[in-house]
Scaffold this active site. Structure first.
Site, PDB file in Angstrom:
ATOM      1  N   THR A 134      -7.767  -0.825  -0.218  1.00 28.87           N
ATOM      2  CA  THR A 134      -8.440  -0.764  -1.521  1.00 28.87           C
ATOM      3  C   THR A 134      -9.175  -2.074  -1.778  1.00 28.87           C
ATOM      4  OG1 THR A 134      -6.445   0.381  -2.226  1.00 28.87           O
ATOM      5  CG2 THR A 134      -8.016  -0.157  -3.944  1.00 28.87           C
ATOM      6  N   THR A 135      -8.635  -3.162  -1.256  1.00 26.84           N
ATOM      7  CA  THR A 135      -9.197  -4.470  -1.572  1.00 26.84           C
ATOM      8  C   THR A 135     -10.275  -4.870  -0.574  1.00 26.84           C
ATOM      9  OG1 THR A 135      -7.123  -5.118  -2.567  1.00 26.84           O
ATOM     10  CG2 THR A 135      -8.583  -6.900  -1.926  1.00 26.84           C
ATOM     11  N   ALA A 142      -3.885  -7.519  -4.078  1.00 21.64           N
ATOM     12  CA  ALA A 142      -3.369  -6.167  -4.277  1.00 21.64           C
ATOM     13  C   ALA A 142      -4.502  -5.234  -4.676  1.00 21.64           C
ATOM     14  CB  ALA A 142      -2.318  -6.169  -5.381  1.00 21.64           C
ATOM     15  N   GLY A 143      -4.301  -3.964  -4.415  1.00 23.13           N
ATOM     16  CA  GLY A 143      -5.259  -2.963  -4.875  1.00 23.13           C
ATOM     17  C   GLY A 143      -4.494  -1.723  -5.241  1.00 23.13           C
ATOM     18  N   HIS A 144      -4.615  -1.314  -6.479  1.00 25.76           N
ATOM     19  CA  HIS A 144      -3.900  -0.119  -6.928  1.00 25.76           C
ATOM     20  C   HIS A 144      -4.909   0.974  -7.220  1.00 25.76           C
ATOM     21  CE1 HIS A 144      -0.455  -2.845  -8.533  1.00 25.76           C
ATOM     22  NE2 HIS A 144      -0.415  -2.681  -7.239  1.00 25.76           N
ATOM     23  N   ASP A 185       2.572  14.633   2.228  1.00 22.59           N
ATOM     24  CA  ASP A 185       1.579  15.643   2.631  1.00 22.59           C
ATOM     25  C   ASP A 185       0.824  15.248   3.905  1.00 22.59           C
ATOM     26  OD1 ASP A 185       0.667  13.630   0.703  1.00 22.59           O
ATOM     27  OD2 ASP A 185      -1.319  14.456   1.122  1.00 22.59           O
ATOM     28  N   THR A 193      -6.388 -11.462   2.928  1.00 18.89           N
ATOM     29  CA  THR A 193      -7.443 -10.741   2.209  1.00 18.89           C
ATOM     30  C   THR A 193      -8.595 -11.684   1.831  1.00 18.89           C
ATOM     31  OG1 THR A 193      -6.324 -11.146   0.124  1.00 18.89           O
ATOM     32  CG2 THR A 193      -5.812  -9.073   1.231  1.00 18.89           C
ATOM     33  N   GLY A 208       1.726   2.970  -2.637  1.00 21.50           N
ATOM     34  CA  GLY A 208       1.391   3.850  -3.770  1.00 21.50           C
ATOM     35  C   GLY A 208       2.117   3.443  -5.039  1.00 21.50           C
ATOM     36  N   LYS A 209       2.386   2.134  -5.161  1.00 24.46           N
ATOM     37  CA  LYS A 209       3.099   1.644  -6.351  1.00 24.46           C
ATOM     38  C   LYS A 209       2.305   1.899  -7.631  1.00 24.46           C
ATOM     39  CE  LYS A 209       3.184  -2.403  -4.449  1.00 24.46           C
ATOM     40  NZ  LYS A 209       2.812  -2.090  -3.062  1.00 24.46           N
ATOM     41  N   GLN A 258       2.172  -5.800  -3.093  1.00 24.54           N
ATOM     42  CA  GLN A 258       2.534  -5.920  -1.670  1.00 24.54           C
ATOM     43  C   GLN A 258       3.905  -5.267  -1.395  1.00 24.54           C
ATOM     44  OE1 GLN A 258       1.449  -9.272  -3.145  1.00 24.54           O
ATOM     45  NE2 GLN A 258      -0.557  -8.398  -2.850  1.00 24.54           N
ATOM     46  N   ARG A 275     -10.504  -2.724   4.972  1.00 24.76           N
ATOM     47  CA  ARG A 275     -10.073  -2.768   6.385  1.00 24.76           C
ATOM     48  C   ARG A 275      -9.247  -1.527   6.710  1.00 24.76           C
ATOM     49  NH1 ARG A 275      -6.946  -8.348   6.897  1.00 24.76           N
ATOM     50  NH2 ARG A 275      -6.279  -7.760   4.818  1.00 24.76           N
ATOM     51  N   ASP A 292       0.818  -1.226   0.000  1.00 26.01           N
ATOM     52  CA  ASP A 292       0.000   0.000   0.000  1.00 26.01           C
ATOM     53  C   ASP A 292       0.845   1.266   0.000  1.00 26.01           C
ATOM     54  OD1 ASP A 292      -2.285  -1.653   0.268  1.00 26.01           O
ATOM     55  OD2 ASP A 292      -1.929  -1.761   2.426  1.00 26.01           O
TER      56      ASP A 292
HETATM   57  P1  IMP Z   1      -2.951 -12.731   1.538  1.00 26.19           P
HETATM   58  O1  IMP Z   1      -1.955 -12.159   0.589  1.00 26.19           O
HETATM   59  O2  IMP Z   1      -4.379 -12.425   1.172  1.00 26.19           O
HETATM   60  O3  IMP Z   1      -2.730 -14.189   1.798  1.00 26.19           O
HETATM   61  O4  IMP Z   1      -2.735 -12.011   2.957  1.00 26.19           O
HETATM   62  C1  IMP Z   1      -1.546 -12.196   3.717  1.00 26.19           C
HETATM   63  C2  IMP Z   1      -1.114 -10.899   4.370  1.00 26.19           C
HETATM   64  O5  IMP Z   1      -0.693  -9.966   3.383  1.00 26.19           O
HETATM   65  C3  IMP Z   1      -2.224 -10.187   5.146  1.00 26.19           C
HETATM   66  O6  IMP Z   1      -1.639  -9.519   6.250  1.00 26.19           O
HETATM   67  C4  IMP Z   1      -2.733  -9.161   4.163  1.00 26.19           C
HETATM   68  O7  IMP Z   1      -3.353  -8.055   4.795  1.00 26.19           O
HETATM   69  C5  IMP Z   1      -1.432  -8.758   3.491  1.00 26.19           C
HETATM   70  N1  IMP Z   1      -1.624  -8.238   2.150  1.00 26.19           N
HETATM   71  C6  IMP Z   1      -1.864  -8.937   1.024  1.00 26.19           C
HETATM   72  N2  IMP Z   1      -1.940  -8.111  -0.042  1.00 26.19           N
HETATM   73  C7  IMP Z   1      -1.721  -6.879   0.434  1.00 26.19           C
HETATM   74  C8  IMP Z   1      -1.631  -5.590  -0.211  1.00 26.19           C
HETATM   75  O8  IMP Z   1      -1.759  -5.450  -1.419  1.00 26.19           O
HETATM   76  N3  IMP Z   1      -1.387  -4.551   0.621  1.00 26.19           N
HETATM   77  C9  IMP Z   1      -1.204  -4.684   1.964  1.00 26.19           C
HETATM   78  N4  IMP Z   1      -1.268  -5.863   2.591  1.00 26.19           N
HETATM   79  C10 IMP Z   1      -1.517  -6.948   1.826  1.00 26.19           C
END
Ligand code: IMP
Length: 439
Positions: free
Chosen positions: A298-299, A39-41, A332, A128, A15-16, A223, A302, A13
């Site tokens: 984003t995903t 992931a969520g971009h 900022d 997630t 900001g990639k 990630q 939470r 997260d």
């Molecule tokens: P998983 O990748 O869904 O198996 O989750 C494993 C861990 O990675 C958890 O703590 C998630 O919250 C974290 N996680 C997975 N993808 C992301 C992401 O894109 N950003 C931040 N945390 C992530």
């Protein structure tokens, strides 16, 4: 510069997506190499917001080659929904290419992710729940379903049967769930295969071709380093390798194809899910940063855990990734603080000091930060467009960070918009298409 890797230097997260989108304008191809729709971009363009989970961040440039590499795990429902949404908003998706060797997330992977978390109870990872871990587990067990399998009914059915067999016990609570019906899964995934077939390709050769021509290829990580399955805070990690080395494996190129590795780091720290987080804030400052930084996933939506900048973890990430450049985002959000703390070492439960990232989970779980306090600034900096428009203390904060990590900061982001970005002198000297950037 031809091959440039973009990775998260913290817990994801960072900001990639925004930075990849920015560089993608000058690149010939963008390739995602690991992770999935965990992931969520978020990309903000001309006031419009795009939330992408699987699509490489270059997709908003018409016809740009955007590759989903072999190292990614794909939920085809999410991918086809994203394609529909992009088309609805009249984005040209003709440049998309999907590796025939990438693995699929199947309905049973999501069930197993849920069941696994429920079984762990208080020890849960906080995944997630997108089925990421179980999909990578099947890949390693060699019972995964790959993109190419969607194109052959007989093979697909046989492989689903083989994948389901060892999971019978774990899936017993879902025995009557219609999502587990063999015929239904096969038909659903064959339909995805038909839908995606025009994009399925030998993406490894495609990337080789581009690199051999001297084209600029961006390898887009998901990630962050501290969530790496080998080098992160195991077991509170994701199931893939978000570090730069995985760009090679997840796309089929060698280390010599990589010229630059850019690490993206927030000006503070965040983490989603469980696991050690030595600089975590449990006070009003943390609450305030969460609100001002919009720190909600984003995903999954939470709320993210918030902490001060952690230089011990960042130095570790810089070395793990061989970072050649650093991009600092969300500067900022720190505006308005009298003083800003920066973690320079960890202190263990027994008072022991750690200047480097401790390998031992017990140490890490009990570690707290030792801080230096730097003076803050009160000005709103979201309209700053060059470094000299930043308050003196903001510039000093960046210099402190840069010197401690030993990697030059090339780009600073002060808001979600693509124009809310400034190149540093080091950035102007090294960025692809730097004259465009300077203008
Ligand atoms: P998983 O990748 O869904 O198996 O989750 C494993 C861990 O990675 C958890 O703590 C998630 O919250 C974290 N996680 C997975 N993808 C992301 C992401 O894109 N950003 C931040 N945390 C992530």
């Amino acid at each position: 510069m031809s091959g440039i890797v973009i990775v998260g230097a913290q817990w994801g997260d960072e900001g990639k997506g925004k930075i990849t989108d920015l560089l993608a304008e000058r690149a010939d191809a963008v390739i995602r190499f690991q992770g999935g729709n965990n992931a969520g971009h978020t990309i903000v363009r001309n006031g419009e917001t795009w939330k992408l989970h699987l699509m490489p961040s270059g997709i908003l440039y018409p016809g740009k080659t955007c590759v989903i590499g072999n190292g990614v795990v794909i939920d085809p429902k999410v991918l086809t929904d994203e394609l529909d949404e992009l088309r609805r908003r009249e984005v040209d998706t003709s440049g998309l290419r999907i590796s025939a060797n990438a693995h699929m997330i199947m309905p049973y992977h999501m069930m197993l992710d849920d069941a696994g978390e429920a079984r762990l109870g208080k020890l849960k990872i906080g995944t997630t729940r997108r089925g990421i871990g179980p999909a990578y587990a099947d890949k390693a067990s060699r019972i995964g379903i790959r993109v190419q399998d969607l194109l052959d009914e007989k093979i697909l059915k046989k492989k689903i049967v083989a994948a389901l067999e060892p999971k019978r016990l774990a899936l017993r609570p879902y025995a009557r769930d219609p999502r587990l019906d063999l015929q239904a899964i096969t038909e659903e995934y064959l339909a995805y295969g038909r839908r995606l077939s025009e994009y399925i390709a030998d993406t490894t050769s495609l990337v080789w071709e581009k690199l051999d021509k001297g084209d600029i290829v961006i390898f887009e990580g998901a990630q962050g380093a501290l969530l790496d399955i080998d080098h992160g805070t195991y077991p509170f990690v994701t199931s893939s390798n978000p570090i730069a080395a995985a760009a090679c494996i997840g796309s089929g190129v060698g280390p010599k194809d990589i010229d630059e590795v850019w690490g993206i780091a927030k000006a503070y720290s965040t983490r989603v899910g469980s696991g050690p987080f030595p600089t975590e804030l449990h006070d009003d400052i943390g609450e305030d940063l969460r609100r001002r930084g919009g720190e909600f996933g984003t995903t999954t939506g939470r709320s993210r855990r918030i902490g001060w900048l952690d230089l011990v973890a960042l130095k570790y990430a810089a070395r793990l990734n061989s970072l050649t450049a650093l991009v600092v985002t969300k500067l900022d959000v720190l505006s308005g603080l009298d003083t800003i703390k920066v973690c320079v070492r960890y202190r263990g439960e027994d008072g022991a000091e750690f200047d480097t990232f401790p390998y031992h989970q017990t140490v890490l779980h009990h570690a707290t930060g030792d801080y230096v306090e730097l003076p803050g600034w009160s000005e709103d900096i979201s309209d700053a467009r060059s470094e000299d428009e930043l308050p003196e203390n903001a510039r000093a904060y960046l210099r402190y960070m840069e010197e401690a990590i030993g990697v030059p900061i090339v780009l600073i982001s002060v808001g979600p918009g693509r124009e809310q970005t400034m190149w540093t002198e080091a950035g102007l000297a090294t960025a692809p298409g730097q004259t465009v950037a300077a203008g």
